[in-house]
Design a protein around this motif. Structure first.
Motif, short mmCIF file in Angstrom:
data_model
loop_
_atom_site.label_atom_id
_atom_site.label_comp_id
_atom_site.label_asym_id
_atom_site.label_seq_id
_atom_site.Cartn_x
_atom_site.Cartn_y
_atom_site.Cartn_z
N GLU A 279 -1.25 -12.34 -44.69
CA GLU A 279 -0.05 -12.49 -43.86
C GLU A 279 0.02 -13.90 -43.30
OE1 GLU A 279 0.60 -9.75 -40.66
OE2 GLU A 279 0.19 -8.00 -41.89
N VAL A 280 1.23 -14.30 -42.92
CA VAL A 280 1.40 -15.50 -42.10
C VAL A 280 2.23 -15.09 -40.89
CG1 VAL A 280 1.16 -17.20 -43.93
CG2 VAL A 280 3.39 -16.17 -43.52
N ASN A 281 1.96 -15.70 -39.76
CA ASN A 281 2.57 -15.29 -38.50
C ASN A 281 3.21 -16.48 -37.81
OD1 ASN A 281 1.22 -12.36 -38.08
ND2 ASN A 281 -0.29 -13.77 -38.93
N GLN A 282 4.47 -16.30 -37.40
CA GLN A 282 5.18 -17.39 -36.72
C GLN A 282 4.77 -17.53 -35.27
OE1 GLN A 282 6.35 -14.44 -37.22
NE2 GLN A 282 8.15 -13.93 -36.02
N THR A 283 4.04 -16.56 -34.73
CA THR A 283 3.48 -16.67 -33.38
C THR A 283 1.99 -16.39 -33.47
OG1 THR A 283 4.11 -14.35 -32.99
CG2 THR A 283 5.60 -16.03 -32.18
#
Length: 354
Positions: A279-283
């Motif tokens: 996953e990648v997370n913007q926060t």
């Protein structure tokens, strides 16, 4: 967000909400001010935010970049999920297309019966479909990039207790929560249906007494918000893995990004081990005082509280007003009637007091 605000207030940095309920805060005033939502800031792109929010989109980009993504497909219903799982092979993971903080995720599903229950959980959050993903063995690592710099790498572990051969799992949970009380970096371990099912899968109950030194995982996901713990492994990260994190941040056009990377050994290159960016997370989250301090120091170096130097002159002669303005700004300023001072071109040097 609490940790970032706590550090800011302890340094006297002006901090206030942009709009009540928005969860967006401003740190510092004027041209030096910055907006933050958790660890995301105003320099993040809208396109990157869209990519991060959708696990299907983000995984496709990871693969296009040549980095290890995951094998997954979106299922429309439980029967479709069973076909996908049979195709990619058990164990599998189910997760909503877009959700954060581990919500709706079930890992290490071994059979169709477990898959049905896991699908329903994820579908309750993601009605558009549920991701069926090949399980990747290893430790979950959060690689946090801010402004093109890898600031921290944390190994993340699910909520767990360690047996002592005397106390039950329920008692061990209570003891662990007592130790965590007052620790802003750790969340309490909460019992729920998902924990009940995980213990049952291991043939355990809350009355079971684990052997001395035996670790009992109480969650299938390693999220701090669900009682998980973290370990700083930044000194051990392989240069290839560091480069990968920075390249992903650039490709997503994100100034602040958290990359969830599964590997059994962070000191080994992604090229030489079984691993995946899941996953990648913007926060990315700032769930520790030390990391909050590091992030804030990036934007506002120690000793700089971000306040605009100001003087108030009442009935002062023009020459005094001009001199005061020059001391603060280092420039020749224009003094209009009423002694309003304009043309402030720079902040006062550290240590200058007017």
């Amino acid at each position: 967000m609490k940790q970032l605000s706590f550090v800011a207030l302890s340094r006297g940095i002006p901090t206030y909400p942009i709009s009540l309920g928005s969860n967006i805060w401003q740190y510092v005033q004027g041209s030096l001010g910055r907006h933050y939502r958790s660890a995301a800031d105003e320099f993040d792109s809208l396109t990157g935010d869209i990519l991060c929010r959708n696990k299907v989109y983000s995984n496709e980009l990871i693969n296009r970049l040549g980095f290890p993504g995951v094998v997954h497909e979106v299922a429309r219903n439980p029967d479709h999920a069973a076909k996908i799982a049979a195709l990619i092979g058990y164990p599998v993971v189910t997760k909503p297309i877009s959700a954060g903080m581990g919500k709706g995720i079930t890992t290490s599903i071994d059979n169709p019966d477990e898959l049905v229950a896991a699908f329903k959980l994820a579908a309750s959050i993601s009605p558009r479909g549920v991701i069926i993903e090949k399980y990747v063995k290893g430790t979950d690592h959060r690689l946090a990039v801010f402004g093109g710099e890898l600031l921290w790498v944390m190994a993340r572990y699910p909520a767990r207790v360690i047996g002592d051969g005397v106390h039950s799992i329920a008692t061990l949970i209570g003891q662990e929560n007592l130790r965590r009380k007052g620790d802003i970096d750790k969340k309490a371990i909460m019992q729920d249906a998902a924990m009940d099912e995980l213990l049952a899968k291991m043939g355990l109950t809350y009355d079971s007494v684990p052997a001395p030194g035996k670790a009992i995982n109480l969650r299938s996901v390693a999220n701090v918000s669900m009682g998980g713990t973290m370990e700083d492994v930044m000194p051990r990260i392989h240069p290839d893995n560091r480069y990968m994190a920075l390249a992903i941040a650039r490709a997503f056009r994100m100034n602040a990004i958290g990359i969830d990377f599964i590997t059994e050994d962070i000191s080994k290159s992604w090229r030489e081990s079984s691993c995946a960016v899941i996953e990648v997370n913007q926060t990315p989250g700032v769930l520790c005082y030390i990391r909050a301090e590091k992030q804030l120091n990036r934007m506002f170096p120690s000793g700089n509280d971000g306040r605009i130097p100001t003087i108030l002159l009442i009935e002062a002669p023009p020459r005094i007003s001009q001199a005061g303005c020059y001391i603060i700004t280092g420039c020749q300023s224009v003094c209009w009637p009423g002694n309003r001072i304009t043309n402030f071109s720079r902040q006062a040097p550290q240590g200058e007091i007017v």
